[in-house]
Design a protein around this motif. Structure first.
Motif, PDB file in Angstrom:
ATOM      1  N   ALA A 283      -0.915  -3.138   8.881  1.00  0.00           N
ATOM      2  CA  ALA A 283      -1.249  -1.935   8.257  1.00  0.00           C
ATOM      3  C   ALA A 283       0.287  -0.883   7.939  1.00  0.00           C
ATOM      4  CB  ALA A 283      -2.238  -0.987   8.916  1.00  0.00           C
ATOM      5  N   LEU A 284       1.095  -0.901   9.054  1.00  0.00           N
ATOM      6  CA  LEU A 284       2.113  -0.120   9.080  1.00  0.00           C
ATOM      7  C   LEU A 284       3.176  -0.667   7.865  1.00  0.00           C
ATOM      8  CD1 LEU A 284       2.803   0.777  12.773  1.00  0.00           C
ATOM      9  CD2 LEU A 284       2.645   2.345  10.707  1.00  0.00           C
ATOM     10  N   VAL A 285       3.293  -2.052   7.805  1.00  0.00           N
ATOM     11  CA  VAL A 285       3.945  -2.883   6.875  1.00  0.00           C
ATOM     12  C   VAL A 285       3.443  -2.451   5.550  1.00  0.00           C
ATOM     13  CG1 VAL A 285       4.716  -4.918   5.815  1.00  0.00           C
ATOM     14  CG2 VAL A 285       4.851  -4.579   8.435  1.00  0.00           C
ATOM     15  N   ARG A 286       2.139  -2.508   5.253  1.00  0.00           N
ATOM     16  CA  ARG A 286       1.507  -2.181   3.977  1.00  0.00           C
ATOM     17  C   ARG A 286       1.692  -0.841   3.701  1.00  0.00           C
ATOM     18  NH1 ARG A 286      -1.079  -5.710   0.951  1.00  0.00           N
ATOM     19  NH2 ARG A 286      -1.495  -7.690   1.758  1.00  0.00           N
ATOM     20  N   GLN A 287       1.963   0.151   4.499  1.00  0.00           N
ATOM     21  CA  GLN A 287       2.100   1.489   4.085  1.00  0.00           C
ATOM     22  C   GLN A 287       3.698   1.583   3.660  1.00  0.00           C
ATOM     23  OE1 GLN A 287       0.035   4.083   4.349  1.00  0.00           O
ATOM     24  NE2 GLN A 287       1.520   5.558   3.602  1.00  0.00           N
ATOM     25  N   VAL A 288       4.687   0.855   4.149  1.00  0.00           N
ATOM     26  CA  VAL A 288       6.132   1.097   3.640  1.00  0.00           C
ATOM     27  C   VAL A 288       6.488   0.020   2.814  1.00  0.00           C
ATOM     28  CG1 VAL A 288       6.498   2.542   5.734  1.00  0.00           C
ATOM     29  CG2 VAL A 288       6.779   0.049   5.812  1.00  0.00           C
ATOM     30  N   VAL A 289       6.038  -0.920   2.336  1.00  0.00           N
ATOM     31  CA  VAL A 289       6.157  -1.890   1.406  1.00  0.00           C
ATOM     32  C   VAL A 289       5.360  -1.862   0.009  1.00  0.00           C
ATOM     33  CG1 VAL A 289       7.316  -3.237   3.166  1.00  0.00           C
ATOM     34  CG2 VAL A 289       5.096  -3.991   2.160  1.00  0.00           C
ATOM     35  N   ASP A 290       5.895  -2.396  -0.899  1.00  0.00           N
ATOM     36  CA  ASP A 290       5.159  -2.354  -2.154  1.00  0.00           C
ATOM     37  C   ASP A 290       3.912  -3.361  -1.864  1.00  0.00           C
ATOM     38  OD1 ASP A 290       5.094  -1.952  -5.166  1.00  0.00           O
ATOM     39  OD2 ASP A 290       4.725  -4.108  -5.179  1.00  0.00           O
ATOM     40  N   ASP A 291       2.707  -3.066  -2.471  1.00  0.00           N
ATOM     41  CA  ASP A 291       1.503  -4.037  -2.258  1.00  0.00           C
ATOM     42  C   ASP A 291       1.753  -5.282  -2.702  1.00  0.00           C
ATOM     43  OD1 ASP A 291      -0.272  -2.552  -0.760  1.00  0.00           O
ATOM     44  OD2 ASP A 291      -1.274  -1.617  -2.586  1.00  0.00           O
ATOM     45  N   ARG A 292       2.290  -5.629  -3.757  1.00  0.00           N
ATOM     46  CA  ARG A 292       2.741  -6.807  -4.391  1.00  0.00           C
ATOM     47  C   ARG A 292       3.640  -7.749  -3.427  1.00  0.00           C
ATOM     48  NH1 ARG A 292       6.039  -7.841  -9.913  1.00  0.00           N
ATOM     49  NH2 ARG A 292       7.435  -6.718  -8.621  1.00  0.00           N
ATOM     50  N   VAL A 293       4.447  -7.351  -2.688  1.00  0.00           N
ATOM     51  CA  VAL A 293       5.540  -7.803  -1.731  1.00  0.00           C
ATOM     52  C   VAL A 293       4.531  -8.220  -0.517  1.00  0.00           C
ATOM     53  CG1 VAL A 293       7.389  -7.583  -0.214  1.00  0.00           C
ATOM     54  CG2 VAL A 293       7.605  -6.759  -2.585  1.00  0.00           C
ATOM     55  N   ALA A 294       3.696  -7.055  -0.050  1.00  0.00           N
ATOM     56  CA  ALA A 294       2.883  -7.556   1.248  1.00  0.00           C
ATOM     57  C   ALA A 294       1.892  -8.815   0.837  1.00  0.00           C
ATOM     58  CB  ALA A 294       2.045  -6.356   1.398  1.00  0.00           C
ATOM     59  N   ASP A 295       1.375  -8.858  -0.434  1.00  0.00           N
ATOM     60  CA  ASP A 295       0.506  -9.900  -0.770  1.00  0.00           C
ATOM     61  C   ASP A 295       1.248 -11.203  -0.724  1.00  0.00           C
ATOM     62  OD1 ASP A 295      -1.653  -8.408  -0.933  1.00  0.00           O
ATOM     63  OD2 ASP A 295      -1.476  -8.061  -3.184  1.00  0.00           O
ATOM     64  N   TRP A 296       2.584 -11.091  -1.588  1.00  0.00           N
ATOM     65  CA  TRP A 296       3.342 -12.391  -1.567  1.00  0.00           C
ATOM     66  C   TRP A 296       3.893 -12.860  -0.086  1.00  0.00           C
ATOM     67  CZ3 TRP A 296       7.196 -10.042  -5.682  1.00  0.00           C
ATOM     68  CH2 TRP A 296       6.606 -10.410  -7.069  1.00  0.00           C
ATOM     69  N   MET A 297       3.979 -11.990   0.819  1.00  0.00           N
ATOM     70  CA  MET A 297       4.331 -12.402   1.987  1.00  0.00           C
ATOM     71  C   MET A 297       3.196 -12.599   2.976  1.00  0.00           C
ATOM     72  SD  MET A 297       7.614 -12.809   2.022  1.00  0.00           S
ATOM     73  CE  MET A 297       7.094 -13.333   0.290  1.00  0.00           C
ATOM     74  N   ARG A 298       1.859 -12.447   2.526  1.00  0.00           N
ATOM     75  CA  ARG A 298       0.381 -12.726   2.964  1.00  0.00           C
ATOM     76  C   ARG A 298       0.282 -11.650   4.367  1.00  0.00           C
ATOM     77  NH1 ARG A 298       0.082 -19.400   2.759  1.00  0.00           N
ATOM     78  NH2 ARG A 298       0.547 -19.532   0.240  1.00  0.00           N
ATOM     79  N   VAL A 299       0.896 -10.485   3.994  1.00  0.00           N
ATOM     80  CA  VAL A 299       0.718  -9.410   5.051  1.00  0.00           C
ATOM     81  C   VAL A 299      -1.017  -9.247   5.235  1.00  0.00           C
ATOM     82  CG1 VAL A 299       1.013  -7.135   6.044  1.00  0.00           C
ATOM     83  CG2 VAL A 299       3.047  -8.580   4.769  1.00  0.00           C
ATOM     84  N   PRO A 300      -1.384  -9.649   6.388  1.00  0.00           N
ATOM     85  CA  PRO A 300      -3.010  -9.269   6.440  1.00  0.00           C
ATOM     86  C   PRO A 300      -3.482  -7.833   5.911  1.00  0.00           C
ATOM     87  CG  PRO A 300      -2.276 -10.489   8.330  1.00  0.00           C
ATOM     88  CD  PRO A 300      -1.313  -9.827   7.710  1.00  0.00           C
ATOM     89  N   ARG A 301      -4.412  -7.696   5.567  1.00  0.00           N
ATOM     90  CA  ARG A 301      -5.169  -6.544   5.120  1.00  0.00           C
ATOM     91  C   ARG A 301      -5.922  -6.004   6.332  1.00  0.00           C
ATOM     92  NH1 ARG A 301      -4.591  -4.331   0.032  1.00  0.00           N
ATOM     93  NH2 ARG A 301      -3.741  -5.719  -1.477  1.00  0.00           N
ATOM     94  N   SER A 302      -6.355  -4.756   6.654  1.00  0.00           N
ATOM     95  CA  SER A 302      -6.778  -4.183   7.489  1.00  0.00           C
ATOM     96  C   SER A 302      -7.418  -2.834   7.087  1.00  0.00           C
ATOM     97  CB  SER A 302      -6.457  -4.039   8.990  1.00  0.00           C
ATOM     98  OG  SER A 302      -6.873  -3.465  10.088  1.00  0.00           O
ATOM     99  N   GLY A 303      -8.679  -2.734   6.445  1.00  0.00           N
ATOM    100  CA  GLY A 303      -9.168  -1.447   6.149  1.00  0.00           C
ATOM    101  C   GLY A 303      -8.953  -0.287   6.973  1.00  0.00           C
ATOM    102  N   GLY A 304      -9.478  -0.611   8.314  1.00  0.00           N
ATOM    103  CA  GLY A 304      -9.664   0.537   9.133  1.00  0.00           C
ATOM    104  C   GLY A 304      -8.161   1.017   9.580  1.00  0.00           C
ATOM    105  N   TRP A 305      -7.307   0.110  10.089  1.00  0.00           N
ATOM    106  CA  TRP A 305      -5.987   0.450  10.146  1.00  0.00           C
ATOM    107  C   TRP A 305      -5.006   1.134   9.185  1.00  0.00           C
ATOM    108  CZ3 TRP A 305      -5.254   2.033  14.812  1.00  0.00           C
ATOM    109  CH2 TRP A 305      -5.643   1.207  15.705  1.00  0.00           C
ATOM    110  N   GLN A 306      -5.457   0.738   7.845  1.00  0.00           N
ATOM    111  CA  GLN A 306      -5.011   1.170   6.612  1.00  0.00           C
ATOM    112  C   GLN A 306      -5.006   2.539   6.550  1.00  0.00           C
ATOM    113  OE1 GLN A 306      -4.722  -3.219   4.668  1.00  0.00           O
ATOM    114  NE2 GLN A 306      -4.180  -1.540   3.221  1.00  0.00           N
ATOM    115  N   ARG A 307      -6.302   2.915   6.567  1.00  0.00           N
ATOM    116  CA  ARG A 307      -6.835   4.205   6.583  1.00  0.00           C
ATOM    117  C   ARG A 307      -6.038   5.125   7.663  1.00  0.00           C
ATOM    118  NH1 ARG A 307     -11.708   1.706   4.943  1.00  0.00           N
ATOM    119  NH2 ARG A 307     -12.461   2.073   7.510  1.00  0.00           N
TER     120      ARG A 307
END
Length: 387
Positions: A283-307
């Motif tokens: 969730a922290l990674v997805r907060q500070v990198v572009d969503d497209r990059v996170a998707d390419w690098m297959r960073v997991p999504r975590s709705g609760g922690w992302q909120r």
């Protein structure tokens, strides 16, 4: 304005000074002996060891000073910024910069061919040590330890080029030179421009003057790493532009980048015991990198922690703004940084050959303010030329 055609040509340029030294050492079988001597060469004002081959001594003399245009007063201002926000810089380096580096397919292939795909501790500890030495007081002058760090880093890069180009697994015509100067410019922009952007995404206040000075230190460092001065943007605005046109356009998916990111996330998940905090690092990674990059690098999504991360950045921003007036806010910010960097240092140095050492001046300043991220006695960092 940086000449983009020049930057593109850097894809085929290595580091002639360091490459010549490594080629000679490899040909004469003296790499091991030189490593033993250089292991004790750590301070800027330390005399060049006498028991080195003449080519190595000449290289160390030629690369032993910052460029004449370097303004060390500006470097000193950046040091004060790092004293205040070093733990936040470390956080963004850990959670954003490394992932963005892995989003570049060509450098990720190089890492896979040298360090392997399952050694994130080595890459992260080497990068952390480099930045800590760079941001120490008087990093480029007497009493500092950064000049030998730069010199050894150039030799390590040259050794990587030597190994890969002779491996038969690299197409020079199609891919350019491994660890080319273009990749060096890209890394410099990730660790400077993008780190400041990442801090702001986390709600941390960085003034434009602080951002300019922090980038300036990296610009001086880039010149000492052998990057042609004309390839390094003179201003932060130009650096941001080059970051958009050179670095961000180079991002893309690759098997190596995905695996490197997965191992990095696993390393940091170990900082949080049990299952309660599973997903917080992603969730922290997805907060500070572009969503497209996170998707390419297959960073997991975590709705609760992302909120939680989004809410946390707003809270952190409020605390940062209140820092001068609230001892409680200051304590919360410093404690968060201490847990992050302290935990990463313990993890990275647990049984590994590369140790992490905080410069004494930074350690003293952080201790005086009640924060010393490492929590351990300083230990010398070692750098080994590998071929």
């Amino acid at each position: 304005m940086v000449d983009t055609s020049l930057v593109e040509a850097l894809k085929f340029r290595g580091d002639p000074l360091a490459d010549t030294v490594v080629a000679e050492l490899a040909a004469t079988g003296r790499v091991g002996a030189v490593n033993e001597v250089l292991a004790h060469f750590r301070a800027n004002d330390q005399p060049v060891p006498a028991d080195l081959p003449e080519s190595v001594r000449a290289y160390l003399v030629a690369t032993g000073k910052p460029p004449e245009w370097a303004d060390l007063d500006r470097v000193a201002r950046a040091y004060e910024f790092f004293v205040d926000d070093g733990v936040h810089v470390a956080a963004v380096l850990s959670f954003a910069a490394m992932v963005n580096c892995y989003a570049q397919p060509r450098p990720s292939r190089v890492l896979a061919m040298t360090h392997g795909l399952n050694q994130p501790h080595r890459r992260l500890s080497e990068t952390s040590q480099f930045v800590l030495n760079m941001m120490g007081c008087g990093a480029f002058g007497s009493g500092g330890a950064f000049v030998p760090t730069i010199q050894k880093t150039r030799l390590i890069h040259a050794a990587v080029r030597h190994f890969i180009t002779r491996s038969g697994r690299w197409d020079l015509e199609a891919d350019g030179v491994p660890v080319c100067q273009q990749d060096m410019v890209g890394s410099l922009l990730i660790f400077s421009v993008q780190v400041v952007e990442g801090m702001r995404r986390l709600g941390i206040s960085v003034t434009e003057a602080e951002a300019e000075d922090y980038y300036y230190v990296w610009r001086v460092t880039g010149a000492m790493l052998g990057i042609p001065a004309q390839a390094l943007p003179a201003t932060l605005a130009e650096a941001r532009e080059l970051n958009s046109t050179l670095v961000e356009t180079s991002y893309g998916p690759s098997p190596e980048g995905v695996q490197l990111t997965a191992h990095l996330l696993d390393l940091y998940e170990k900082l949080f015991p049990g299952k309660v905090f599973d997903g917080i690092v992603a969730a922290l990674v997805r907060q500070v990198v572009d969503d497209r990059v996170a998707d390419w690098m297959r960073v997991p999504r975590s709705g609760g922690w992302q909120r939680v991360a989004r809410i946390g950045t707003r809270v952190l921003g409020a605390l940062e703004r209140a820092e001068d007036d609230s001892r409680t806010a200051t304590a919360i910010l410093d404690r968060a940084g201490e847990l992050l960097l302290g935990g990463s240092v313990r993890t990275l140095t647990n049984g590994q050959s590369t140790t992490l050492s905080i410069p004494a001046d930074l350690r003293e300043r952080w201790q005086a303010s009640g924060l010393c991220p490492a929590g351990t006695a300083p230990r010398p960092a070692t750098h080994t030329v590998r071929t």
